[in-house]
Design a protein around this motif. Structure first.
Motif, short mmCIF file in Angstrom:
data_model
loop_
_atom_site.label_atom_id
_atom_site.label_comp_id
_atom_site.label_asym_id
_atom_site.label_seq_id
_atom_site.Cartn_x
_atom_site.Cartn_y
_atom_site.Cartn_z
N VAL A 154 0.84 -1.20 0.00
CA VAL A 154 0.00 0.00 0.00
C VAL A 154 0.88 1.25 0.00
CG1 VAL A 154 -1.58 1.40 1.40
CG2 VAL A 154 -2.04 -1.02 1.07
N SER A 155 1.91 1.22 0.84
CA SER A 155 2.74 2.43 0.94
C SER A 155 3.58 2.64 -0.31
CB SER A 155 3.61 2.37 2.20
OG SER A 155 4.38 1.20 2.18
N GLU A 156 3.74 1.58 -1.13
CA GLU A 156 4.41 1.78 -2.42
C GLU A 156 3.48 2.46 -3.43
OE1 GLU A 156 5.96 -1.94 -3.95
OE2 GLU A 156 6.90 -2.32 -1.99
N LEU A 157 2.18 2.06 -3.36
CA LEU A 157 1.23 2.53 -4.37
C LEU A 157 0.70 3.92 -4.08
CD1 LEU A 157 -0.73 -0.78 -4.98
CD2 LEU A 157 0.89 0.32 -6.53
N ILE A 158 0.43 4.21 -2.82
CA ILE A 158 -0.04 5.55 -2.48
C ILE A 158 0.88 6.15 -1.42
CG2 ILE A 158 -2.45 5.00 -3.00
CD1 ILE A 158 -2.98 4.89 0.00
N SER A 159 1.00 7.47 -1.44
CA SER A 159 1.85 8.08 -0.42
C SER A 159 1.04 8.20 0.87
CB SER A 159 2.37 9.44 -0.89
OG SER A 159 1.43 10.05 -1.73
N VAL A 160 1.16 7.15 1.68
CA VAL A 160 0.36 7.05 2.90
C VAL A 160 0.63 8.22 3.85
CG1 VAL A 160 -0.07 5.65 4.95
CG2 VAL A 160 0.22 4.55 2.73
N GLY A 161 1.92 8.53 4.00
CA GLY A 161 2.27 9.61 4.92
C GLY A 161 1.64 10.93 4.53
N ARG A 162 1.74 11.24 3.24
CA ARG A 162 1.18 12.51 2.77
C ARG A 162 -0.34 12.52 2.88
NH1 ARG A 162 2.41 15.87 -2.60
NH2 ARG A 162 4.51 15.12 -2.20
N SER A 163 -0.96 11.38 2.56
CA SER A 163 -2.42 11.30 2.66
C SER A 163 -2.87 11.50 4.10
CB SER A 163 -2.93 9.94 2.17
OG SER A 163 -2.55 9.74 0.83
N PHE A 164 -2.15 10.89 5.02
CA PHE A 164 -2.48 11.07 6.43
C PHE A 164 -2.33 12.53 6.83
CE2 PHE A 164 -2.43 6.51 7.26
CZ PHE A 164 -3.35 6.40 8.28
N ALA A 165 -1.25 13.15 6.36
CA ALA A 165 -1.01 14.56 6.69
C ALA A 165 -2.15 15.42 6.12
CB ALA A 165 0.34 15.01 6.13
N ASN A 166 -2.57 15.12 4.88
CA ASN A 166 -3.68 15.88 4.29
C ASN A 166 -4.95 15.70 5.10
OD1 ASN A 166 -2.12 16.85 2.18
ND2 ASN A 166 -2.64 15.15 0.82
N SER A 167 -5.25 14.45 5.48
CA SER A 167 -6.44 14.19 6.29
C SER A 167 -6.36 14.94 7.61
CB SER A 167 -6.57 12.69 6.59
OG SER A 167 -6.96 12.00 5.44
N ALA A 168 -5.17 14.89 8.23
CA ALA A 168 -5.01 15.55 9.53
C ALA A 168 -5.20 17.06 9.38
CB ALA A 168 -3.63 15.23 10.12
N LEU A 169 -4.67 17.63 8.28
CA LEU A 169 -4.84 19.07 8.05
C LEU A 169 -6.31 19.42 7.84
CD1 LEU A 169 -1.91 20.15 5.69
CD2 LEU A 169 -2.44 21.05 7.96
N ILE A 170 -6.96 18.66 6.96
CA ILE A 170 -8.37 18.94 6.68
C ILE A 170 -9.19 18.84 7.96
CG2 ILE A 170 -10.44 18.05 5.53
CD1 ILE A 170 -8.57 17.18 3.20
N ALA A 171 -9.07 17.69 8.65
CA ALA A 171 -9.90 17.47 9.84
C ALA A 171 -9.49 18.42 10.98
CB ALA A 171 -9.79 16.02 10.30
N GLY A 172 -8.19 18.65 11.12
CA GLY A 172 -7.69 19.49 12.23
C GLY A 172 -8.10 20.95 12.09
N ILE A 173 -7.83 21.53 10.93
CA ILE A 173 -8.14 22.95 10.75
C ILE A 173 -9.64 23.17 10.75
CG2 ILE A 173 -7.91 24.96 9.21
CD1 ILE A 173 -5.27 23.77 8.24
N THR A 174 -10.37 22.29 10.07
CA THR A 174 -11.83 22.42 10.05
C THR A 174 -12.38 22.37 11.48
OG1 THR A 174 -11.84 21.27 7.93
CG2 THR A 174 -13.94 21.50 9.04
N THR A 175 -11.90 21.42 12.26
CA THR A 175 -12.38 21.29 13.63
C THR A 175 -12.08 22.55 14.45
OG1 THR A 175 -12.04 18.90 13.54
CG2 THR A 175 -12.20 19.89 15.72
N ALA A 176 -10.86 23.04 14.33
CA ALA A 176 -10.50 24.25 15.08
C ALA A 176 -11.43 25.41 14.70
CB ALA A 176 -9.04 24.62 14.81
N GLY A 177 -11.67 25.56 13.40
CA GLY A 177 -12.55 26.62 12.93
C GLY A 177 -13.95 26.47 13.48
N ILE A 178 -14.47 25.24 13.44
CA ILE A 178 -15.82 24.99 13.92
C ILE A 178 -15.93 25.33 15.41
CG2 ILE A 178 -17.45 23.13 14.46
CD1 ILE A 178 -16.65 21.85 11.77
#
Lengths: 288, 295
Positions: free
Chosen positions: A70-94
């Motif tokens: 899986v980690s060869e096919l998709i950039s797991v680390g970056r995807s996690f970071a994107n998810s964390a950014l989306i969920a984290g910033i959205t949550t803080a704003g809310i």
């Protein structure tokens, strides 16, 4: 009036009946847990085992090969970071926007308050698909398409948060707010240093709901981020695993990806479930 | 006084401003665009007013109308089936956890609710494998008790039901918690009084639990309906609306028309129709409940 220890609950009855109820409970738990257990077990199988007919239940030689694939096919680390950014910033704003609006609706009396609140609450029941098409264009026209900002900005405030905060802030004594005003505190100071700590459990619950909801959300990021795979959150990267070799999809691979995507919200939930339960029971709503 | 007014505005502006820009304006745009010919790849200014043509098309006899009506019916069926399964199950589970007074009830509640935290995308992917006719464990288990292999997602007769079951599995824990919250609000003294009058199990349930749970059930039904309308991931990823359009639901169909095919006007007309259908349904449900209340 009633003594919980000695008053039997209405359902309590004979031992035989209790035995049946226990069996029922176990059956429900097994059915409920089964898909997740199957997912994790399948992620540990070899590709051959994962595709076998009839299915193999327990992997013969449990291994993590699917995860490294899986980690060869998709950039797991970056995807996690994107998810964390989306969920984290959205949550803080809310949290910030809900706290402020909840305070205004709970503690200020002003004209059109009820009307404004009613309109706000009505948006809670709107399925996002109804606004998806113009919203997609609108976000594009302010230059936010294909970016994380485009995913985040439209979600920085929502009716559920405002509703929840108003419910809890209404319970904060007016005297507390008045005393702070007499001490010369500004309204912003009152909101963030006096009201916020007083409703901390509700804020925590809102934070968890919002985080899980936006970690899991799929439709909106998929629409905004079309074609910009470097910004994909984990749930969208995961769906791309399916398109690798669609004719013979490697089950173990997909299950490993799914396991990865499930872990963060599930871990959060297991440790903090009483906040989730309390929020639902006091508001009857979800994170959106 | 003006300082007070200023702080009202300051407190409300961030949230209400965002809601206005990203929810209320888009609703207004959807309604307007529904009466225009517009490609969602182009600015709003390119939309040209065409009156009711979009609505004529989606309700017409052509292929657009056929697909749309199919999606509308599929979503209605999907919602009905979801509600019809979720409500009784959540009442059963809720009573089991709340009233049966059994040890381990909290563990069951945790397991049930944990499924609600799982991203729908993962649920869809896992179930696509569970349902697999040959290497899937569900058919294997059914085989053990002598039920022949079912086609699940691969047959138009069973695909929509399969997606409903997947949805019920994910959501029933959430509604169970709602029911438990409702049950908690029923005073024990009512049960005790009824028992003194000789009422037993089914009578207690029928004459006390169910009527007093009515508001919770009504609310749950509305939430379940709103959730059902939003089903997207299993359709987009696993069935792509098929086989033969049997799982083509509104969210999937509107996105495909309005975003992927860029037919923004047509998609908006579909959105408006969906919104109207929802408003009518929810209003009818509430009106019905109020009439029941008065009786």
């Amino acid at each position: 009036m009633s003594l919980p220890a000695t008053t039997p609950a209405p359902g309590a009855a004979s031992p035989a009946w209790r035995g049946i109820l226990y069996l029922l409970m176990i059956a429900i738990a097994v059915v409920s847990a089964f898909p997740l257990v199957w997912m994790v077990l399948s992620s540990l199988k070899t590709p051959a085992e994962a595709m076998q007919t009839p299915p193999v239940w327990i992997p013969g030689t449990p291994n993590l090969d699917a995860y490294s694939k899986v980690s060869e096919l998709i950039s797991v680390g970056r995807s996690f970071a994107n998810s964390a950014l989306i969920a984290g910033i959205t949550t803080a704003g809310i949290l910030v926007t809900s706290l402020m609006a909840g305070y205004a609706f709970a503690k200020y009396r002003f004209r059109y308050r009820e009307v404004l609140f009613a309109i706000t609450i009505a948006t809670m029941f709107l399925p996002p698909i109804v606004t998806l098409i113009p919203l997609y264009r609108l976000v594009g026209s302010i230059g936010l398409n294909a970016s994380l900002a485009g995913v985040i900005v439209p979600n920085l405030a929502n009716a559920f948060g405002i509703f929840l905060m108003r419910q809890f802030i209404a319970g904060v004594p007016d005297e507390l707010v008045e005393a702070a005003r007499l001490d010369g505190a500004s309204e912003f100071r009152i909101v963030f240093t006096i009201v916020a700590p007083a409703v901390a459990p509700a804020l925590a619950a809102l934070a968890l709901f919002a985080f899980v909801y936006h970690w899991n959300s799929y439709l909106w990021p998929l629409t905004v981020l079309q074609g910009n795979s470097s910004q994909y959150p984990i749930v969208i990267s995961l769906s791309r695993l399916l398109s690798y070799n669609r004719s013979a999809v490697n089950t173990g691979l997909v299950m490993a990806g799914a396991t990865l995507a499930v872990l963060p919200p599930l871990i959060l939930f297991v440790f903090l479930q009483r906040f989730f339960v309390r929020t639902i029971t006091s508001s009857g709503m979800t994170g959106q | 006084m003006s300082g007070f007014r200023k702080s009202i505005v300051a407190m409300l502006a961030p949230s209400l401003g965002l809601i206005a820009i990203f929810i209320l304006v888009p609703i207004a745009l959807t309604v307007w665009l529904a009466f225009t010919k517009w490609s969602s790849q182009t600015p709003f200014s390119t939309a040209t007013f065409i009156g009711l043509d979009n609505f004529r098309e989606i309700f017409g006899a052509g292929s657009v109308g056929r697909d749309f009506k199919g999606a509308l019916v599929n979503t209605a069926l999907y919602s009905l089936m979801s509600i019809a399964l979720i409500l009784p199950l959540s009442v059963l589970f809720g009573m089991l956890i709340h009233q049966a007074d059994l040890k381990g009830a909290n563990i069951l509640r945790t397991i049930l609710f944990a499924t609600y935290m799982v991203p729908m995308i993962a649920v869809a992917l896992v179930f696509s494998k569970l349902y697999s006719p040959s290497e899937g464990p569900i058919n294997q288990i059914l085989g053990w008790v002598g039920i022949g292999p079912l086609p699940w997602l691969s047959s138009p007769d069973t695909a929509l039901v399969s997606v409903v079951l997947l949805n019920v599995w994910q959501q029933v824990g959430y509604f169970t918690i709602l029911i438990i919250a409702g049950l908690t609000q029923i005073p024990q003294s009512i049960y005790e009084a009824a028992k003194m009058d000789g009422a037993r199990g089914p009578a207690l349930f029928g004459f006390i639990t169910l009527p007093l749970l009515q508001r919770t059930l009504l609310f749950s039904a509305v939430i379940a309906l709103i959730n059902a309308v939003q089903v997207f991931e299993p359709v987009a990823l696993v069935t792509q609306g098929g086989p033969v359009g049997s799982t083509n639901v509104m969210t999937y169909h509107i996105r495909r028309v309005g975003i992927e095919r860029a037919q923004g006007g047509l998609g908006s007309a579909m959105s408006v129709t969906l919104l109207l259908a929802l408003v009518v349904t929810v209003t009818a449900v509430f009106a019905l409940a109020r009439r029941e209340d008065r009786r």
